[in-house]
Each structure stands twice: as structure tokens, then as C-alpha cells.
Design a protein around this motif. Structure first.
Motif, PDB file in Angstrom:
ATOM      1  N   GLU A 130     -11.273  -2.271   7.947  1.00 53.01           N
ATOM      2  CA  GLU A 130      -9.808  -2.104   7.869  1.00 53.01           C
ATOM      3  C   GLU A 130      -9.345  -1.499   6.419  1.00 53.01           C
ATOM      4  N   ALA A 131     -10.047  -1.925   5.545  1.00 51.52           N
ATOM      5  CA  ALA A 131      -9.928  -1.299   4.077  1.00 51.52           C
ATOM      6  C   ALA A 131     -10.047   0.200   4.179  1.00 51.52           C
ATOM      7  N   ALA A 132     -11.192   0.464   4.538  1.00 56.42           N
ATOM      8  CA  ALA A 132     -11.544   1.906   4.666  1.00 56.42           C
ATOM      9  C   ALA A 132     -10.576   2.822   5.278  1.00 56.42           C
ATOM     10  N   VAL A 133     -10.049   2.298   6.585  1.00 57.65           N
ATOM     11  CA  VAL A 133      -9.057   3.148   7.287  1.00 57.65           C
ATOM     12  C   VAL A 133      -8.029   3.048   6.664  1.00 57.65           C
ATOM     13  N   LEU A 137      -5.696   6.620   5.649  1.00 58.30           N
ATOM     14  CA  LEU A 137      -4.319   6.673   6.148  1.00 58.30           C
ATOM     15  C   LEU A 137      -3.289   6.908   4.951  1.00 58.30           C
ATOM     16  N   THR A 138      -3.347   5.882   3.876  1.00 55.09           N
ATOM     17  CA  THR A 138      -2.366   5.805   2.778  1.00 55.09           C
ATOM     18  C   THR A 138      -2.625   7.228   1.995  1.00 55.09           C
ATOM     19  N   ILE A 139      -3.802   7.683   1.843  1.00 57.58           N
ATOM     20  CA  ILE A 139      -3.951   9.157   1.105  1.00 57.58           C
ATOM     21  C   ILE A 139      -3.089  10.076   2.026  1.00 57.58           C
ATOM     22  N   ARG A 140      -3.218  10.129   3.223  1.00 56.44           N
ATOM     23  CA  ARG A 140      -2.637  11.082   4.184  1.00 56.44           C
ATOM     24  C   ARG A 140      -0.885  10.914   4.209  1.00 56.44           C
ATOM     25  N   PHE A 141      -0.425   9.753   4.235  1.00 60.61           N
ATOM     26  CA  PHE A 141       0.888   9.375   4.118  1.00 60.61           C
ATOM     27  C   PHE A 141       1.413   9.620   2.849  1.00 60.61           C
ATOM     28  N   LEU A 142       0.677   9.495   1.898  1.00 60.33           N
ATOM     29  CA  LEU A 142       1.154   9.867   0.396  1.00 60.33           C
ATOM     30  C   LEU A 142       1.154  11.237   0.001  1.00 60.33           C
ATOM     31  N   PHE A 143      -0.029  11.952   0.258  1.00 54.39           N
ATOM     32  CA  PHE A 143       0.132  13.467   0.041  1.00 54.39           C
ATOM     33  C   PHE A 143       0.432  14.431   1.159  1.00 54.39           C
ATOM     34  N   GLY A 144       0.245  13.794   2.355  1.00 56.13           N
ATOM     35  CA  GLY A 144       0.641  14.932   3.358  1.00 56.13           C
ATOM     36  C   GLY A 144       2.071  14.818   3.872  1.00 56.13           C
ATOM     37  N   TYR A 145       2.830  13.597   3.496  1.00 53.82           N
ATOM     38  CA  TYR A 145       4.102  13.512   3.882  1.00 53.82           C
ATOM     39  C   TYR A 145       5.016  12.867   3.249  1.00 53.82           C
ATOM     40  N   GLY A 146       4.351  13.119   1.875  1.00 52.03           N
ATOM     41  CA  GLY A 146       5.316  12.709   0.596  1.00 52.03           C
ATOM     42  C   GLY A 146       6.027  11.240   0.534  1.00 52.03           C
ATOM     43  N   GLU A 147       5.488  10.124   1.408  1.00 48.92           N
ATOM     44  CA  GLU A 147       5.847   8.718   1.383  1.00 48.92           C
ATOM     45  C   GLU A 147       5.706   8.366  -0.208  1.00 48.92           C
ATOM     46  N   PRO A 148       6.788   7.393  -0.540  1.00 44.87           N
ATOM     47  CA  PRO A 148       6.609   6.875  -1.611  1.00 44.87           C
ATOM     48  C   PRO A 148       5.263   6.056  -1.618  1.00 44.87           C
ATOM     49  N   PHE A 149       4.594   5.771  -3.012  1.00 47.87           N
ATOM     50  CA  PHE A 149       3.370   5.038  -2.904  1.00 47.87           C
ATOM     51  C   PHE A 149       3.444   3.755  -2.266  1.00 47.87           C
ATOM     52  N   ARG A 151       5.593   2.613   0.191  1.00 47.58           N
ATOM     53  CA  ARG A 151       5.603   2.842   1.661  1.00 47.58           C
ATOM     54  C   ARG A 151       4.274   3.368   2.146  1.00 47.58           C
ATOM     55  N   ALA A 152       3.435   4.116   1.685  1.00 52.61           N
ATOM     56  CA  ALA A 152       2.427   4.699   2.084  1.00 52.61           C
ATOM     57  C   ALA A 152       1.489   3.819   2.133  1.00 52.61           C
ATOM     58  N   VAL A 153       1.084   2.747   1.254  1.00 48.70           N
ATOM     59  CA  VAL A 153       0.149   1.821   1.185  1.00 48.70           C
ATOM     60  C   VAL A 153       0.568   0.926   2.593  1.00 48.70           C
ATOM     61  N   TRP A 154       2.009   0.377   2.531  1.00 41.09           N
ATOM     62  CA  TRP A 154       2.323  -0.310   3.976  1.00 41.09           C
ATOM     63  C   TRP A 154       1.819   0.321   5.032  1.00 41.09           C
ATOM     64  N   LEU A 155       2.255   1.582   5.180  1.00 41.40           N
ATOM     65  CA  LEU A 155       1.997   2.411   6.622  1.00 41.40           C
ATOM     66  C   LEU A 155       0.392   2.382   6.823  1.00 41.40           C
ATOM     67  N   ILE A 185      -4.487  11.597  10.672  1.00 38.61           N
ATOM     68  CA  ILE A 185      -3.823  10.573  11.039  1.00 38.61           C
ATOM     69  C   ILE A 185      -4.511   9.786  12.268  1.00 38.61           C
ATOM     70  N   CYS A 186      -4.591  10.660  13.431  1.00 39.48           N
ATOM     71  CA  CYS A 186      -5.097  10.343  14.583  1.00 39.48           C
ATOM     72  C   CYS A 186      -6.793  10.174  14.651  1.00 39.48           C
ATOM     73  N   LEU A 187      -7.610  10.676  13.787  1.00 41.46           N
ATOM     74  CA  LEU A 187      -8.830  10.402  13.839  1.00 41.46           C
ATOM     75  C   LEU A 187      -9.264   9.270  13.156  1.00 41.46           C
ATOM     76  N   PRO A 188      -8.784   8.915  12.360  1.00 43.08           N
ATOM     77  CA  PRO A 188      -9.088   7.335  11.464  1.00 43.08           C
ATOM     78  C   PRO A 188      -8.570   6.477  12.495  1.00 43.08           C
ATOM     79  N   ILE A 189      -7.406   6.387  12.955  1.00 43.16           N
ATOM     80  CA  ILE A 189      -6.962   5.434  13.755  1.00 43.16           C
ATOM     81  C   ILE A 189      -8.028   5.297  15.076  1.00 43.16           C
ATOM     82  N   CYS A 190      -8.400   6.264  15.553  1.00 40.75           N
ATOM     83  CA  CYS A 190      -9.328   6.135  16.933  1.00 40.75           C
ATOM     84  C   CYS A 190     -10.648   5.603  16.267  1.00 40.75           C
TER      85      CYS A 190
END
Length: 438
Positions: A130-133, A137-149, A151-155, A185-190
Motif C-alpha cells: 500500500e505504501a509503494a502504490v 499515485l501521489t507523484i502522478r496526482f501531484l505532478f501530472g494533474y497539479g493537485e495540491p500536495f 490532496r495528492a497524498v490523500w488521493l 494511474i491505472c497500472l499501479p492500481i492494477c
């Protein structure tokens, strides 16, 4: 109490606690509290790591409500007895015999020799994956979609826990449709879903003997081989049937179609995320997904369904009967006859439960058979995929889905054992006779 009764009671108690927490005023957005049915359905879905919902998780629940849902998913994924054992180990540094018996019953362990190691291993494996995934995901939400830090961590954390535990809860109103063509996003979840679906005993053995398959147990070989076959079959089947569907894969380029087809195949392993609109899929696609959802994934993990091993045992029994073999042999080992009976019992109980529930839903609604059957199997298999009819079902229909989720998480045999007033042991055998079969 019989261990099965203890496990069932613990799950029921946890669901009631979750229901009470979700009915608190600060758990729901707006001035009013959630209704009892909304809270009960959501708590059951979270504890049973299913993912079916009657309200929008992203907009209906406050951050507090979402935290409660996440906690219920994590505890339900661990297993209530496993979680209780972890608390016991942290407090008194040892497990009582009763605790080991209950934890073994919940984890489907065949003995009590290393229950402590199994419990500790479950926690370690869950938290590491869970920590690795979550980081990816946090990195992708943070840098790929511009989410605040924050919010990105929570997602990242929420979807990581939800995916590894095969829960399928998402913090987006369209689930994962907005990220259908994003492999980051999809492959780490998979990956998290597949690992969670393998089952903790398989993961533990692969960690020790990944490069020496000859040391794998029959259970590990069946689960690994079955997972690969079903993932490939599901991906090809769904992608081929939906390739030109203008409401699902049709508008995507070929890379997006392959990714979305694979993603939906992975979800049938009993995780309920969706990157396309399930309600717009072809009826043939839904039927194929029904089969995959009913089979489920590996035993003693976070997945549901009758389990790959049960399906494989039935296949090998059929193969041996067709060939005229005296015994059922699997990967160089003879299969115990007790396993034959257990596999047949599980499948017959599962089919009976799903058919009965579907028939009841047909009586109380005017919804088509394919949609109701899909919803019933999704609930029983603790999958969480939906054609979009769950929220519109009458309260009695939602209660049926709640029961299906509960039975599916416990397992048909465990649930039946919990209902038994006493354990019957026969002290004699009757003379043999056989009817004409076929």
C-alpha cells in the motif's frame, strides 16, 4: 462459540460500528446525517471490501466520513480476527489458543503452527504494498494533474488502500473514467489489485521462493497459473467485444483500448473500479464478466468469489472423470477427496445464493435480468462493479445486496457453519448404494 460464528459476529459488529460512525452529522456533507440504510450499505460494502455504493463517495461524505470508510476497508481487508490478533500481539506480545483458532478460521489456514507468523506477515505485506502504490499515485496526482500536495497524498493513500484490498471505492464521481487512458494511474492500481487477489499465503511463498517454482505448493501453482490465464482471457474477451462500442472503448485510440480492456479485466478479480461506463457495455461482455467475478481470485486474501482454487479443483475433477482416471492429480500431487466435496459444496451454495437473490430482485423491480444478475454476482463476489442500478433499488433490494456482500466476504461454508446450532459428528456409517448419474 464455533470459530465461524466468532468470525461472522466480528464482521457484523464491525459493520454496525461503521454504520454508527457514518451516521454522525460530521460524516456527511450538508446539514443532515446520512440515513440508516445509506450508512449500513456503505459500511457493509467497505468492511466486506466490495465497493458497491448507493451515494457518491466523493461528494456525499466529508473527509471524516471518507476516513471512516478507509479504516473500514483496511480492517475488513486484514480480516477482523487478524486485526484483533495484531492488537493482541501489540499489547500482550502473544496469542491465546482461542485467538489463534479464530484467526486460522478466518484466514482459511490448515493449521495453528504459524498463525502468529501469518498475522504479522499479513500486516507487513499490506502496509509495504500500500505504501509503494500510494507513493506512485501521489507523484502522478501531484505532478501530472497539479493537485495540491495534501490532496495528492490523500488521493494516493485512499486509492492505494482501496485497490490492494480489492475494495474499489474511489474519490471521483466518475470512479476512474477520467483516467482510463493514463497508465501511470491505472497500472499501479492494477498491480495492487492483482497482488491483493493472489492471497497472503501465495505472496509469502513467492517472496521466499520466487525463482524456485519447484518449491511452490499446489495452492500457489494453481493461483498463479489461474490468475495469468483468467487475466489474459478477460482482457482479450472484454477488449474484443467492446472495441467498437461507441459508449465504452470505441472513442479511444488502440493503446487506450488495450489499457482500458486490461483494467476492466483486472477489476473482475473482485475490485470495483471502472474506467468505462459498465452500464453501456454489451450484454455479452457483462455475461463474461459475470463468470470472471463469480470465480474471483486467490483464497486467504482480500478477494472474493468462489476462488480460483475452487474453480480449478472442479476443472481437474471434470478432466479426471472424462479421462477415466481413478484419482484426481494436480501438478504431480493427488487431490484429497475431502477437497472434492468442499469445492462442490462451495459452488452449489454460491450458485444457489446468487440465483435466489437475483430472482428476488426480479420480483421487486422491472430491471433487466442481465443487469440484476451482474449486480448480484458483483455483490456476492465482493467485486463492486455496477451497471448503475444499485442506488435505485428499493430498500428491500439493497438489503439483499447487503446480505450478498456479507455472505460473499465470509464465504458460503463459513456463513453456513455460523448458522449451524451445533457441529454434528456422526459415530456411524450407512451402507453404500449409488443412483444412476447422467
Amino acid at each position: 462459540m464455533h470459530p465461524a460464528q466468532v468470525v461472522a459476529s466480528a464482521f457484523a459488529f464491525t459493520i454496525l460500528v461503521g454504520t454508527a460512525l457514518l451516521m454522525l452529522p460530521n460524516a456527511r456533507v450538508g446539514p443532515d446525517s446520512a440515513t440508516f440504510m445509506e450508512a449500513l450499505f456503505t459500511a457493509t460494502s467497505a468492511v466486506c471490501v466490495t465497493g458497491l455504493t448507493v451515494v457518491d463517495t466523493a461528494t456525499y461524505w466529508t473527509p471524516f466520513g471518507q476516513i471512516v470508510i478507509l479504516a473500514l476497508i483496511q480492517v475488513g481487508g486484514f480480516g477482523i480476527m487478524t486485526f484483533a490478533s495484531v492488537i493482541g500481539l501489540a499489547v500482550v506480545r502473544k496469542l491465546s489458543l482461542r485467538s489463534r483458532i479464530n484467526a486460522a478460521a478466518e484466514a482459511k489456514s490448515v493449521g495453528l503452527e504459524d498463525v502468529k507468523g501469518l498475522v504479522v506477515g499479513v500486516v507487513k505485506i499490506s502496509l509495504i504494498i500500500e505504501a509503494a502504490v500510494a507513493v506512485l499515485l501521489t507523484i502522478r496526482f501531484l505532478f501530472g494533474y497539479g493537485e495540491p500536495f495534501g490532496r495528492a497524498v490523500w488521493l494516493g493513500v485512499f486509492h492505494s488502500v482501496s485497490s490492494f484490498n480489492n475494495a474499489g471505492f474511489a474519490l471521483f464521481s466518475d470512479n476512474m473514467i477520467s483516467y482510463a487512458t493514463d497508465p501511470w494511474i491505472c497500472l499501479p492500481i492494477c498491480a495492487a489489485i492483482i497482488l491483493g487477489g493472489l492471497g497472503f499465503p501465495v505472496i509469502m511463498q513467492l517472496r521466499k521462493h520466487l525463482r524456485t517454482p519447484l518449491k511452490w505448493t499446489m495452492n500457489t501453482r494453481i493461483v498463479v497459473a489461474g490468475t495469468i490465464v483468467l487475466l489474459v482471457f478477460g482482457s482479450v474477451y472484454i477488449t474484443a467485444l467492446e472495441w467498437n462500442n461507441p459508449n465504452t472503448l470505441g472513442p479511444m485510440d488502440w493503446q487506450g483500448k488495450l489499457l482500458a480492456g486490461f483494467f476492466q479485466s483486472v477489476q473482475t478479480r473482485t475490485a470495483g473500479f471502472n474506467s468505462i461506463d459498465i452500464g453501456q457495455m454489451d450484454s455479452a461482455s457483462l455475461l463474461g464478466m459475470d463468470v470472471l467475478m463469480l470465480i474471483g481470485a486467490g483464497p486467504a486474501g482480500t478477494a472474493g468469489g468462489i476462488k480460483i482454487t475452487t474453480f480449478a479443483v472442479l476443472f481437474f475433477i471434470l478432466w479426471a472423470e472424462v479421462r477415466g482416471d481413478v484419482a484426481v492429480n494436480v501438478f504431480g500431487k493427488r487431490l484429497s477427496r475431502a477437497v472434492h466435496r468442499q469445492a462442490i459444496t462451495i459452488v452449489l451454495l454460491a450458485v444457489a445464493v446468487v440465483i435466489t437473490a437475483t430472482a428476488a430482485l426480479m420480483v421487486m423491480t422491472d430491471i433487466s435480468l442481465d443487469a440484476l444478475l451482474f449486480e448480484a454476482i458483483s455483490a456476492f463476489g465482493t467485486v463492486g462493479l455496477s451497471t448503475g442500478i444499485t442506488a435505485g433499488l428499493p430498500p428491500a433490494g439493497q438489503v439483499i445486496l447487503i446480505l450478498l456482500m456479507f455472505i460473499g466476504r465470509l464465504g458460503p461454508i463459513t456463513f453456513a457453519s455460523a448458522l449451524a446450532l451445533r457441529e454434528r459428528r456422526s459415530t456411524y456409517e450407512l451402507p453404500k448404494e449409488r443412483p444412476i448419474i447422467g
